[in-house]
Scaffold this motif. Structure first.
Motif, short mmCIF file in Angstrom:
data_model
loop_
_atom_site.label_atom_id
_atom_site.label_comp_id
_atom_site.label_asym_id
_atom_site.label_seq_id
_atom_site.Cartn_x
_atom_site.Cartn_y
_atom_site.Cartn_z
N GLU A 160 -22.62 -37.51 23.37
CA GLU A 160 -23.99 -37.96 23.17
C GLU A 160 -24.40 -37.84 21.71
N ARG A 161 -24.04 -36.76 21.09
CA ARG A 161 -24.40 -36.57 19.68
C ARG A 161 -23.56 -37.46 18.75
N MET A 162 -22.33 -37.71 19.13
CA MET A 162 -21.51 -38.67 18.37
C MET A 162 -22.18 -40.03 18.37
N ALA A 163 -22.71 -40.43 19.53
CA ALA A 163 -23.34 -41.74 19.66
C ALA A 163 -24.61 -41.85 18.82
N GLN A 164 -25.22 -40.72 18.52
CA GLN A 164 -26.40 -40.73 17.66
C GLN A 164 -26.02 -40.91 16.19
N GLY A 165 -24.73 -40.80 15.90
CA GLY A 165 -24.26 -40.97 14.53
C GLY A 165 -24.05 -39.67 13.79
N LEU A 166 -24.09 -38.53 14.50
CA LEU A 166 -23.94 -37.24 13.83
C LEU A 166 -22.48 -36.96 13.49
N THR A 167 -22.26 -36.28 12.40
CA THR A 167 -20.92 -35.84 12.01
C THR A 167 -20.52 -34.63 12.83
N ASN A 168 -19.26 -34.25 12.76
CA ASN A 168 -18.81 -33.05 13.48
C ASN A 168 -19.55 -31.81 13.01
N ALA A 169 -19.80 -31.72 11.71
CA ALA A 169 -20.52 -30.56 11.17
C ALA A 169 -21.94 -30.50 11.72
N SER A 170 -22.61 -31.65 11.80
CA SER A 170 -23.97 -31.68 12.33
C SER A 170 -23.99 -31.36 13.82
N ILE A 171 -22.99 -31.85 14.55
CA ILE A 171 -22.89 -31.55 15.98
C ILE A 171 -22.70 -30.04 16.19
N ALA A 172 -21.83 -29.45 15.39
CA ALA A 172 -21.59 -28.01 15.50
C ALA A 172 -22.87 -27.23 15.28
N GLN A 173 -23.64 -27.64 14.29
CA GLN A 173 -24.89 -26.95 14.00
C GLN A 173 -25.88 -27.11 15.15
N ALA A 174 -25.98 -28.32 15.70
CA ALA A 174 -26.92 -28.58 16.79
C ALA A 174 -26.55 -27.83 18.07
N MET A 175 -25.25 -27.68 18.31
CA MET A 175 -24.78 -27.04 19.54
C MET A 175 -24.50 -25.55 19.37
N HIS A 176 -24.64 -25.06 18.13
CA HIS A 176 -24.43 -23.65 17.82
C HIS A 176 -23.00 -23.21 18.16
N VAL A 177 -22.05 -24.05 17.77
CA VAL A 177 -20.63 -23.72 17.93
C VAL A 177 -19.93 -23.98 16.60
N SER A 178 -18.66 -23.61 16.51
CA SER A 178 -17.92 -23.84 15.28
C SER A 178 -17.51 -25.31 15.16
#
Length: 214
Positions: A160-178
């Motif tokens: 879902e976050r990939m589809a929003q255009g987020l990078t892996n780093a931004s996804i990690a920050q949003a999901m609170h994971v590495s």
């Protein structure tokens, strides 16, 4: 950036114009219909256009058709589409091609100035920016279909976050994971969708489009 606006609501158009100028962007034209937008792009060669889906005269898909024409005639011009509602047909059509330098936001998101400006910058830099609600509704209609059913809840969240255009780093920050955890989820969902042997950024949106085509 050089930005051209296309919005038939004078109030919203003037508000966006003032906001963009205050943020340091150049706005060589602000128009109220699709044909005028295409003419403005031909005349001013902007970096990006911000366009409403529904504009005169029929208020159906004039803005979207203008956006698709611009993408075809001027591939270097980025496109950020605005819509009052989640137009599944139009969103799918916009996402079915090359999504680098493409965005789709609900107009409610424009009121969140930080979100709007972030999407504008991301699309202008050649990335993608799709409204979270648009992505949720597009993915929701395929929840009973393979290969979506093969994904774990965590992989669905990443998708879902990939589809929003987020990078892996931004996804990690949003999901609170590495970031490494996100990369593992991404690789796993690529495997499940048969995208492991594709190369390039397009794999990220191909993962979403596999569901839209189901």
């Amino acid at each position: 950036m050089r930005v051209i606006l296309a919005e038939d609501s004078t109030l919203l158009r003037e508000g966006l114009l003032r906001l963009l100028v205050e943020e340091g962007h150049e706005v060589p034209a602000a128009v109220g219909d699709g044909p005028a937008l295409v003419e403005a792009v031909a005349a001013h060669e902007p970096d990006i256009v911000v366009v409403d889906v529904r504009m005169p005269p029929t208020h159906t898909d004039e803005g979207l058709r203008a956006a698709l024409e611009i993408r075809r005639r001027w591939p270097s011009v980025k496109v950020l589409v605005l819509s009052q509602y989640v137009e599944k047909k139009y969103a799918t059509e916009l996402m079915s091609g090359d999504v680098e330098g493409v965005g789709y936001l609900l107009k409610d998101r424009v009121a969140q100035l930080t979100d709007f400006l972030d999407a504008l910058e991301r699309v202008g830099a050649g990335g993608a920016a799709f409204d979270p609600e648009v992505v949720r509704q597009l993915l929701a209609r395929t929840t009973q279909l393979d290969p979506l059913a093969r994904l774990t809840p965590r992989e669905r969240d990443v998708l879902e976050r990939m589809a929003q255009g987020l990078t892996n780093a931004s996804i990690a920050q949003a999901m609170h994971v590495s970031q490494s955890a996100v990369e593992k989820h991404v690789n796993s969902l690529f495997d499940k969708l048969g995208l492991s042997h594709h190369t390039g950024y397009s794999r990220r949106m191909l993962a979403v489009l596999r569901f839209l085509e189901s």
